[in-house]
Design a protein around this motif. Structure first.
Motif, PDB file in Angstrom:
ATOM      1  N   THR A   1       0.834  -1.183   0.000  1.00 24.81           N
ATOM      2  CA  THR A   1       0.000   0.000   0.000  1.00 24.81           C
ATOM      3  C   THR A   1       0.883   1.251   0.000  1.00 24.81           C
ATOM      4  O   THR A   1       2.010   1.223   0.502  1.00 24.81           O
TER       5      THR A   1
ATOM      6  N   LYS B   1      -2.091   1.645  -8.102  1.00 25.81           N
ATOM      7  CA  LYS B   1      -2.975   2.351  -7.191  1.00 25.81           C
ATOM      8  C   LYS B   1      -2.825   3.854  -7.374  1.00 25.81           C
ATOM      9  O   LYS B   1      -1.742   4.344  -7.722  1.00 25.81           O
TER      10      LYS B   1
ATOM     11  N   GLY C   1     -11.410   0.602  -3.306  1.00 30.40           N
ATOM     12  CA  GLY C   1     -10.494   1.536  -2.634  1.00 30.40           C
ATOM     13  C   GLY C   1     -11.026   1.945  -1.283  1.00 30.40           C
ATOM     14  O   GLY C   1     -12.119   1.557  -0.887  1.00 30.40           O
TER      15      GLY C   1
ATOM     16  N   VAL D   1      -0.190   4.602   0.975  1.00 31.69           N
ATOM     17  CA  VAL D   1      -0.462   5.657   1.960  1.00 31.69           C
ATOM     18  C   VAL D   1       0.620   5.822   3.044  1.00 31.69           C
ATOM     19  O   VAL D   1       1.002   6.949   3.346  1.00 31.69           O
TER      20      VAL D   1
ATOM     21  N   GLU E   1      -6.937   5.707  -1.289  1.00 34.64           N
ATOM     22  CA  GLU E   1      -6.106   4.845  -2.130  1.00 34.64           C
ATOM     23  C   GLU E   1      -7.071   3.968  -2.917  1.00 34.64           C
ATOM     24  O   GLU E   1      -7.886   3.265  -2.324  1.00 34.64           O
TER      25      GLU E   1
ATOM     26  N   ALA F   1      -3.045   7.063  -4.993  1.00 34.19           N
ATOM     27  CA  ALA F   1      -3.119   7.434  -3.581  1.00 34.19           C
ATOM     28  C   ALA F   1      -2.935   8.929  -3.458  1.00 34.19           C
ATOM     29  O   ALA F   1      -2.112   9.521  -4.157  1.00 34.19           O
TER      30      ALA F   1
END
Lengths: 544, 507
Positions: free
Chosen positions: A414, A457, A514, A416, A537, A459
């Motif tokens: 991920t 992704k 998301g 973030v 995200e 973000a």
């Protein structure tokens, strides 16, 4: 890439005629050598690992003699036999079966000794793959009483190793000397060890670890015995042929030695040239130049190869020390060297085709433009991340083995957390701060399967004193409407990044694509941030 | 120029009293305005003929180095007098000089002043020159003035009496005793019209905001909107922006697309089989070690063992297979091939494209991330971008590769590009392109290039030569942006990202 330093005068001492420093600097790159550093009287060159014969100034000078001074190629050698015989004990077969060698007469100097040892090290590191493929022993032959025995000994066996004055047991050598610690892993057994000794019982070497002190080379050495031991013969013979030819480049007289195995005998070194065939048609196909047979043969002479026309092809004799010639294309490259790469004139390419961008890149560009239009600044972070930062948010993290940059030990699942770190490093910059990244994340396709899914992704994070859920939700909606995405909705959700009750899942076609919300103060405080932050995200492929 | 007063002008006039000229610093002390604003305001008032401005230059005196020294230790002539008194009143002149520690020039000047001021006299006795102290108990005028300047630190010359000015002229002749500073001062006096306009300003009752009500109702005709200081500073705002690395990628991408290349992309995580073996890189090659390559912990690519291509590649490595090559002559291991790595170059992706499409001719490119197991330092990243292109077709040769790269790098902004032979395990012949960069005054390596070896492309069924080239993107970006430390490109410093100008003409 291996490097070699030498004085211009040293190089000149091997050249057919003296060359100026400028001329030398002009010629070296045409041979494929890279000039690393030049001083008034010295030069440092980098040579390609496929040309270990460039590992000495004599070897380089020889190449210049063929290339620039048109010295006649020398690829066949009639070597005389020496009186040296090596007897191989059958017990060594299971441990380190092969040994080959040679004897040479050469008046050494301090410089020659240094250069020979440097070549030996380069061979060990390069084609020897850090002594895994073979180990070379250089010995002062005047100290040896032939015949030589290649045999085995137990761990308690003692001898005086190189640079020492007291006898040490094999066990002690392995655990206490530098070479012992470095190369012990190459030995296959811990009970019996290969030892090379002469008829007086003097130890020449304990391959691949260390030589005996008794046969140490000095500037006063006038005759040298070389041994190469290995688990496979091929690369050992490559190394021996390079050493033999280099010694001859230094002016040595090289003799063969006889190796007596259980049931066979070998005379080494074997410098029989290799034969390969070359087609002018293929030279044109690859290099783009049309050469007649005699032009090809002239070019080959410049790189020390002998060609002669045979039917419609050119039969090429390749000196044994050229271990890099595997295929006709290698010969074609040699023709290029002989012709002169600086003479190849460029040709315009006439392959007409329309440029074709990837469709996904258009979508990525649209997303980028929309977010920039909304005032966001694009950041770029690494795909490799820290396990502890990623762990709270991703299961089944994909780890990399032994990263040199120790904190970067997993592929990120991920983005973030990395964006939060960007904010943390910018707390002295004016607010509001709005950042985004479009990049890849990684996860296992499913729990048992060792197959990895790479996803893209989007973000984004906003932070300032009034950053809120509402604000980031507006951004997400604006983005999706801009891209023409329909059928999406939001559903209350929970996610470790976000404040409970202030987190939404972004849903499309009943699938979660998301998350979105206000960042939990736990993470804000942890990163040293003082303002609230909100973000999202979203998976790109699922969104489209 | 309007007859309407500006808020800054209003503040200034309020402070000015009828008769006096007031200095700008004074005005600053009494209003909340900055000196900058005051200067501007005074200029406008001068133009409107509402004030009179005088520029006066005042001279201020301060002590210089020797002046300070003489306050602490005494003037040289005083020191001579004191020394002689301690010595019993007289001494040989040379001995006096040596013992006090002055050089000849300073000493003879000092003796001159001492004689002039009645501190000493010089006599000849027995062939020797002697100096004798005279009785003298009061302070010298010069000493008095020096002390006064010392205690006040700075005195305006106009404040000195005419007698003091005479003494000053003496002191000024002695080098390094006195510093004279000229300071320009601007002073302002308001004219009567200024006060009239001030009264009008208060009566006018300016309105701050133009509201929808004022517009719609027509009442805007009845109000006066307050004028602004248009030169004043305004809040800084930042546009949303593309990352400079992305911008550079887009520029390189555009060049490839303009040259008619097709863009491709592929997996970052690959088996060693694709990253190394299919590219004819032997399994014992140093680049494959964990020191240089990221291997995934405890993971293998199970699909490798099921791939029928494996046997072909094994043969090629061990003995050349059907390619006409000698091969590498070693024992190839499938366990090594199924290990998973983070790709060390984008070449496996282009190779997979060739296997999949078996094109007779093609022009393909990619710009994407690659990984090398390195520590982060000013010249290395473990994760960076590579750009790569391949061309294949009938009658496509090394000379065409040199040709296309000359054009490619010319588009990128490099004028002097040369090509040298070199070595890579999967191309033969191989070359490298280097460019002379004026900015740094040396040759820079741009990329590696070459023709793919038959051991690489024949198993893919490609018969035509395949030209390839690839290079690192970050080193070009560092050059274009004059950044020294490669880590900075990914530091994501908002200060930089918000202010950096995109590199358009680069090298």
């Amino acid at each position: 890439m291996p490097v070699l330093s030498f004085r211009f005068e040293r190089l000149n001492s091997f050249l057919k005629r003296r060359l100026s420093k400028e001329k030398i600097l002009e010629i070296l790159p045409l041979l494929g050598l890279n000039i690393e550093d030049v001083s008034d009287d010295e030069i440092k060159v980098e040579y390609s690992p496929n040309r270990p014969d460039y590992g000495s100034p004599a070897g380089i000078a020889k190449a210049i003699n063929y290339f620039y001074f048109n010295e006649a190629p020398r690829i066949e050698f009639q070597l005389e036999r020496s009186d040296y015989k090596v007897y191989v004990d059958k017990n060594v077969k299971e441990i380190r079966p092969y040994i080959i060698g040679m004897y040479a007469k050469l008046k050494f100097s301090e410089e020659t000794l240094r250069e020979l040892i440097s070549l030996q090290e380069d061979l060990h590191e390069g084609i020897g793959r850090r002594r895994r493929k073979f180990a070379i022993g250089l010995h002062d032959a005047s100290k040896i009483k032939p015949p030589i025995y290649y045999t085995v000994e137990a761990a308690e066996f003692k001898f005086i190793p190189l640079y020492n004055d007291k006898p040490m047991s094999i066990q002690e050598i392995l655990s206490q000397t530098e070479q012992g610690k470095l190369y012990a892993h190459l030995l296959t057994r811990r009970d019996l060890f290969p030892i090379l000794k002469d008829s007086l019982g003097q130890v020449l070497s304990f391959p691949p670890i260390i030589n005996g002190n008794v046969t140490m080379l000095t500037e006063r050495t006038q005759e040298i015995f070389v041994d190469i031991t290995a688990n496979e013969l091929e690369q050992a013979e490559d190394a021996l042929s390079i050493l033999a030819t280099t010694l001859m480049d230094y002016g040595a007289k090289v003799y063969t030695v006889e190796i007596n195995f259980d049931s066979t005998k070998m005379e080494t070194p074997n410098l029989t040239p290799r034969k390969m065939y070359l087609n002018s048609y293929n030279i044109k196909k690859i290099l783009g130049i049309s050469l007649k047979s005699d032009e090809v043969i002239e070019a080959l002479k410049k790189v020390n190869m002998i060609g002669k026309t045979k039917d419609k092809q050119i039969e090429v004799l390749i000196p044994r020390y050229r271990t890099d010639i595997l295929h006709e294309v290698d010969l074609i490259e040699e023709v290029g060297y002989g012709f002169g790469y600086n003479r190849l004139k460029p040709l315009p390419l006439k392959l007409h085709q329309n440029g074709r961008p990837l469709k996904i890149k258009r979508i990525v560009r649209d997303i980028r433009e929309c977010l920039i239009g909304l005032g966001f600044i694009e950041v770029m972070t690494f795909y490799l991340a820290n396990k502890d930062d990623q762990k709270p948010f991703t299961d089944n993290l994909i780890e990399v083995a032994e990263p040199k940059a120790k904190e970067y030990n997993v592929l990120r699942g991920t983005i973030v957390p990395q964006l939060l770190k960007v904010l943390a490093s910018n707390i002295h910059e004016p607010y509001p701060q709005k950042i985004f990244e479009i990049g890849r994340t990684f996860k296992l396709r499913d729990e048992n399967n060792d197959s990895i899914k790479e996803e893209i992704k989007i973000a984004a994070l906003i932070t300032h004193s009034d950053a809120s859920f509402t604000e980031i939700k507006s951004v997400a909606i604006a983005l999706m409407n801009y891209l023409g995405i329909k059928n999406y909705s939001f559903k209350a959700s929970m996610h470790p990044y976000f404040i409970e009750g202030r987190c939404a899942a972004v849903i499309k076609n009943n699938k979660k694509i998301g998350v979105l919300g206000e960042i939990s103060p736990f993470y804000l405080q942890k990163e040293g941030l003082r303002n609230p932050a909100s973000g999202f995200e979203i998976d790109l492929e699922n969104m489209i | 120029m309007s007859a309407v007063l500006h808020p800054i002008e209003v503040e200034i006039i309020k402070v000015l009293r009828g008769e006096d000229y007031i200095a700008l610093n004074e005005i600053a002390k009494q209003t909340k305005l900055s000196l900058d604003q005051i200067r501007r305001g005074v200029e406008w008032l001068k133009e409107k003929n509402l004030v009179e401005v005088k520029e006066e230059t005042s001279s201020f005196i301060e002590l210089d180095t020797l002046g300070e020294k003489s306050v602490a230790e005494g003037l040289p002539e005083r020191r001579i007098h004191n020394f002689l008194n301690k010595r019993g009143g007289r001494e040989e002149i040379e001995i006096v000089r040596k013992e006090i520690g002055m050089d000849e020039k300073e000493f003879s000047a000092a003796v001159g002043f001492a004689i002039k001021n009645g501190l000493v006299k010089v006599i000849k006795e027995n062939g020797k020159i002697l100096v004798e102290a005279l009785p003298y108990s009061k302070s010298l005028d010069t000493e008095v003035l020096l002390n006064k300047i010392f205690s006040l630190k700075q005195i305006e010359i106009n404040q000195l009496s005419s007698y003091e000015r005479k003494i000053l002229n003496e002191l000024v002749k002695r080098p390094n005793y006195i510093k004279i500073k000229e300071v320009k001062q601007i002073t302002v006096k308001a004219k009567n019209d200024a006060f009239k306009l001030l009264e009008e300003y208060y009566k006018a009752n300016y309105v701050e905001k133009l509201t929808p009500e004022l517009i719609v109702s027509g009442m805007w005709r009845n109000v006066k909107l307050r004028p602004y200081d248009i030169e004043g500073t305004v809040p800084v705002i930042y546009p949303g922006r593309k990352h400079p690395v992305q911008d550079f990628i887009d520029q390189v991408r555009e060049i490839f697309l303009n040259f008619g290349f097709e863009e491709i992309e592929g997996q970052i995580v690959l088996s060693s089989f694709w990253n190394f073996d299919a590219l004819f890189i032997p399994q014992d090659h140093p680049a494959r070690e964990m020191q240089d390559t990221f291997y995934l912990k405890d993971m293998v690519d199970k699909s490798v063992r099921k791939n029928p291509l494996v046997e072909t590649i094994r043969n090629i490595h061990e003995n050349g297979g059907n390619t006409g090559s000698r091969g590498w002559n070693y024992k190839w291991s499938i366990a090594e091939a199924e290990k998973m790595v983070l790709r060390t170059h984008t070449t496996p992706i282009t190779l997979q494209y060739l296997y999949k499409n078996r094109p007779l001719s093609a022009k393909v490119f990619s710009i994407d991330k690659v990984f090398r197991n390195e520590n982060l330092d000013s010249r290395h990243l473990f994760e960076f971008h590579q750009y790569e292109g391949i061309v294949t077709g009938k009658n496509v040769t090394l000379r065409h590769l040199i040709g296309i790269l000359s054009s490619f790098y010319k588009e990128l902004g490099f004028k002097k590009v040369k090509f040298w032979p070199t070595y890579f395990p999967y191309t033969e012949p191989s070359m490298e392109a280097v460019a002379y960069v004026d900015k740094i005054g040396r040759w820079l390596e741009l990329c590696g290039m070459g023709v793919f070896r038959p051991e690489v492309v024949e198993p893919a069924g490609i018969k035509n030569p395949v030209l390839a080239w690839g290079g690192g993107l970050e080193r070009l970006i560092l050059l274009a942006y004059d950044v020294d430390d490669i880590r900075f490109l990914y530091e994501n410093s908002l200060g930089w990202l918000r202010s950096v100008n995109y590199a358009r003409t680069k090298f």
